[in-house]
Design an enzyme around this catalytic site. Structure first.
Site, short mmCIF file in Angstrom:
data_model
loop_
_atom_site.label_atom_id
_atom_site.label_comp_id
_atom_site.label_asym_id
_atom_site.label_seq_id
_atom_site.Cartn_x
_atom_site.Cartn_y
_atom_site.Cartn_z
N GLU A 201 0.82 -1.22 0.00
CA GLU A 201 0.00 0.00 0.00
C GLU A 201 0.85 1.26 0.00
O GLU A 201 0.46 2.29 -0.55
CB GLU A 201 -0.94 0.00 1.21
CG GLU A 201 -2.10 -0.99 1.11
CD GLU A 201 -1.73 -2.39 1.58
OE1 GLU A 201 -0.55 -2.65 1.90
OE2 GLU A 201 -2.66 -3.25 1.62
N PHE B 146 -11.73 -8.28 13.59
CA PHE B 146 -10.60 -8.66 12.72
C PHE B 146 -10.31 -7.53 11.72
O PHE B 146 -11.20 -7.05 11.04
CB PHE B 146 -10.93 -9.96 11.98
CG PHE B 146 -9.83 -10.36 11.04
CD1 PHE B 146 -8.56 -10.68 11.51
CD2 PHE B 146 -10.06 -10.39 9.66
CE1 PHE B 146 -7.55 -11.03 10.64
CE2 PHE B 146 -9.04 -10.75 8.79
CZ PHE B 146 -7.77 -11.06 9.27
N GLN B 147 -9.06 -7.12 11.67
CA GLN B 147 -8.59 -6.04 10.79
C GLN B 147 -9.30 -4.71 11.03
O GLN B 147 -9.51 -3.94 10.11
CB GLN B 147 -8.68 -6.46 9.32
CG GLN B 147 -7.70 -7.60 9.02
CD GLN B 147 -7.48 -7.86 7.55
OE1 GLN B 147 -8.38 -7.66 6.73
NE2 GLN B 147 -6.28 -8.30 7.21
N LYS C 133 -17.76 -2.05 5.56
CA LYS C 133 -18.03 -3.07 4.55
C LYS C 133 -19.53 -3.25 4.32
O LYS C 133 -19.98 -3.45 3.18
CB LYS C 133 -17.41 -4.40 5.01
CG LYS C 133 -17.53 -5.50 3.98
CD LYS C 133 -16.78 -6.75 4.40
CE LYS C 133 -16.84 -7.80 3.30
NZ LYS C 133 -16.10 -9.01 3.68
N MET D 120 23.38 10.21 3.90
CA MET D 120 23.14 11.46 4.63
C MET D 120 23.36 11.27 6.13
O MET D 120 23.87 12.16 6.81
CB MET D 120 21.72 11.98 4.34
CG MET D 120 21.47 13.37 4.85
SD MET D 120 22.65 14.57 4.20
CE MET D 120 21.74 15.24 2.81
C1 LIG Z 1 11.59 6.25 6.11
C2 LIG Z 1 12.81 6.95 6.57
N1 LIG Z 1 13.62 6.41 7.50
C3 LIG Z 1 14.73 7.04 7.90
C4 LIG Z 1 15.07 8.26 7.38
C5 LIG Z 1 16.34 8.99 7.85
N2 LIG Z 1 17.28 9.16 6.74
C6 LIG Z 1 17.40 10.30 6.04
S1 LIG Z 1 18.49 10.20 4.78
C7 LIG Z 1 18.88 8.62 5.19
C8 LIG Z 1 19.88 7.85 4.39
C9 LIG Z 1 19.37 7.49 3.05
O1 LIG Z 1 20.24 6.57 2.45
P1 LIG Z 1 20.15 6.31 0.91
O2 LIG Z 1 18.76 6.03 0.50
O3 LIG Z 1 21.17 5.29 0.52
O4 LIG Z 1 20.53 7.74 0.30
P2 LIG Z 1 21.94 8.52 0.37
O5 LIG Z 1 21.85 9.50 1.50
O6 LIG Z 1 23.00 7.52 0.60
O7 LIG Z 1 22.03 9.21 -0.94
C10 LIG Z 1 18.14 8.19 6.30
C11 LIG Z 1 18.27 6.86 6.95
C12 LIG Z 1 14.18 8.81 6.42
N3 LIG Z 1 14.41 10.00 5.86
N4 LIG Z 1 13.09 8.13 6.01
#
Ligand SMILES: Cc1ncc(C[n+]2csc(CCOP(=O)(O)OP(=O)(O)O)c2C)c(N)n1
Ligand SMILES: [Mg+2]
Length: 569
Positions: free
Chosen positions: A60, A122-123, A172, A481
């Site tokens: 989803e 349920f659900q 439903k 990041m």
């Molecule tokens: C759903 C979610 N979980 C955690 C984060 C925190 N977060 C921000 S950037 C990042 C790293 C992302 O890694 P990647 O997709 O490899 O991109 P890169 O920064 O290496 O280009 C994280 C864990 C987020 N933004 N979204």
């Protein structure tokens, strides 16, 4: 506000599910993104008999991000259906994302039958309660006769004023019940009347302020896109000869290559853009909401400026930044009025020359190491190989910021990113929705190796729906990041940010019936991108980029616009 509805009345008996599908048809819905389950079985059965094109996502979350990409590119509402309980809760991230970035979505969730609501059936999940703070509005249908009106209102609310997600929860037993519906309805919502036309006195005050300003700057955000006001923005800017800063979500509202464009502002914005906001004496914000990633420390945000704020949502004005000239209006209407009432441009040649010096002396920069692919150069190559015309979607992280910096958007609605919520896993499904909104476009999903792994199951859709989306993984083998922040602010303690094991992305693509290619050098990257990016087939390109690269320049947390680090002369 009263809106006449042209739909044909249908007099014969219909089930709630059939009424629902007919109500969608009356709204001219062409595409649904969804996933079936128990509480929506009557709806899926009606859909079988009264088809509307349905995209069966594999999760989803994939469905809702695809709907967001579709909405962002098409300007139409994205429509999502999920079942009760886990189906609905899997939508929560996407709903929040759409709320933060003002995307028009209409989301339908199945609910357990009215007789068992509140019994931990349920659900069963209290989706109306859960989504109360993350929707523009939500409804639970309590009786079948309300269904046509609620569907009508949901579309109206999602797409007018400041767009946003609206959720309708349908028990439903209502889908299964039968009645003779009445589709002849008018939307009549006395408590919801968005102000679209600007106050003329405030328009005059703003024009007066522009005329007398010595250091004015325009800040253009995504509100310009929602109002489809890029042309009016260009006219306003050129008429008054004003420099422009874009927000992250506002990229493309004003051509990147226009001489008056200073680039993106904020945490990873350009020096010229941030210093313009720091030094200006008049800041004209149009459809932007002063996110903290844009403003940095508010104490140092536009400290010497008179602030004018044009926004369709009155709640935004004065929320983060004190505003002297408030204009509650649709951006197109406000800009049209400003252009009509224009009488003289400000005398600001010194200011423009000053900003040009900033642009020339402190441009974006990166190290080009020959042995490895530098991620910034990779984005430039993608730009070059798509002639700057692609629709680019991203996940969240370093690659997102590099895409914002180096893929210079010259047209609106080509940039699809998760700005407010910063949702990893957004980019790839959003690309699917973007391609469905514009079948001819060249769609590139620029994703992180981390984020892609959150929603990559949607690769099935590329084969199933014959979508020529290109997936470019900016693969630094890290949650880049996070790693950058740990390097800079946590003394290089790389806690849980380096991937110990990665899948073989090429084989993974092949297992979904898609061509996969790995590239490891700049030369190879150039050849492969040139060969693949204009092909009308889905292709995954796993680009191994240098691992320790950082996004610069940067405003560190808590710092002001004038305190950027990583600025090079
Ligand atoms: C759903 C979610 N979980 C955690 C984060 C925190 N977060 C921000 S950037 C990042 C790293 C992302 O890694 P990647 O997709 O490899 O991109 P890169 O920064 O290496 O280009 C994280 C864990 C987020 N933004 N979204
Ligand atoms: Mg990464």
């Amino acid at each position: 506000m009263h809106t006449k509805v042209e739909a044909e009345p249908l007099k014969e008996e219909m089930s709630g599910a059939e009424i629902f599908i007919q109500a969608l048809k009356n709204e001219k819905v062409e595409l649904l993104f969804g996933y079936p389950g128990g509480a929506v079985l009557p709806i899926y059965d009606a859909l079988y008999k009264m088809p509307i094109k349905h995209v069966l996502a594999r999760h989803e979350q994939g469905a809702i991000h695809a709907a967001e990409g579709y909405a962002r590119v098409s300007g139409k509402p994205g429509v999502v259906i999920a079942t009760s309980g886990p189906g609905a809760t899997n939508l929560v991230t996407g709903i929040t994302d759409a709320m933060m970035d003002s995307l028009p979505l209409v989301i339908f969730t199945g609910q357990v039958a009215r007789g068992v609501i509140g019994t931990d059936a349920f659900q069963e999940a209290d989706v109306v309660g859960i989504t109360m703070p993350i929707t523009k509005h939500n409804f639970q249908v309590r009786q079948i006769s309300d269904l046509p009106r609620i569907v009508k209102e949901a579309f109206y609310i999602a797409t007018t004023g400041r767009p946003g997600p609206v959720l309708v929860d349908i028990p439903k037993d209502i889908s299964a019940e039968v009645m003779s519906p009445n589709f002849e309805l008018e939307v009549d919502l006395p408590g919801y009347q968005p102000t679209l036309s600007p106050n003329v006195l405030q328009i005059k005050r703003l024009l007066e302020a522009v005329k007398n300003a010595k250091r004015p700057v325009v800040l253009a955000g995504a509100g310009v896109l929602h109002a489809k006001a890029s042309e009016q923005l260009l006219a306003f800017v050129e008429q008054n000869n004003l420099p422009v800063v874009n927000t992250l979500l506002g990229l493309g509202t004003f051509p990147a290559e226009h001489p008056l464009n200073l680039g993106m502002g904020g945490m990873h914005g350009t020096y010229a853009a941030n210093m313009a906001m720091y030094e200006c004496d008049l800041l004209i914000s149009i459809g932007a909401r002063f996110d903290d990633r844009l403003t940095g420390n508010l104490k140092h945000f536009a400290p010497k400026a008179t602030v004018a704020h044009i926004d369709v949502d009155p709640a935004e004005i004065g929320k983060n930044v004190t505003t002297q000239i408030p204009i509650v209006a649709d951006a197109k209407e406000a800009l049209t009025k400003l252009n009509e009432e224009f009488d003289a441009k400000p005398n600001i040649s010194e200011w423009l020359a000053h900003l040009t010096t900033y642009k020339e002396q402190y441009p974006l920069w990166y190290n080009n190491c020959e042995k490895e692919i530098s991620p910034q150069h990779l984005i430039e190559l993608v730009h070059e190989c798509t002639a700057g015309n692609a629709i680019v979607t991203t996940d969240v992280g370093q690659h997102q910021m590099w895409a914002a910096q180096y893929y210079r958007f010259n047209a609106p609605n080509r940039w699809v990113t998760s700005g407010g919520l910063g949702t990893m896993g957004f980019g790839f499904p959003a690309a699917i929705g973007a391609q469905l909104a514009d079948r001819e476009a060249n769609v590139v999903a620029l994703v992180g190796d981390g984020g892609f792994q959150m929603t990559l199951q949607e690769m099935s859709l590329l084969t199933e729906l014959d979508l020529p989306v290109k997936i470019v993984i900016v693969n630094n083998n890290a949650l880049g990041m996070v790693r950058q922040w740990q390097e800079t602010f946590y003394e290089q303690r790389y806690s849980q940010s380096i991937m110990q094991h990665q899948p073989d992305f090429v084989k993974l693509a092949e297992s979904y019936g898609i061509r996969g290619i790995q590239v490891t050098s700049e030369k190879q990257a150039k050849e492969v991108l040139q060969e693949t990016l204009n092909k009308r087939e889905p292709i995954l390109i796993d680009c191994r980029v240098s691992r320790m690269e950082n996004v610069y320049p940067m405003i560190a947390p808590g710092k002001g616009l004038h305190e950027m680090i990583g600025v090079k002369r």
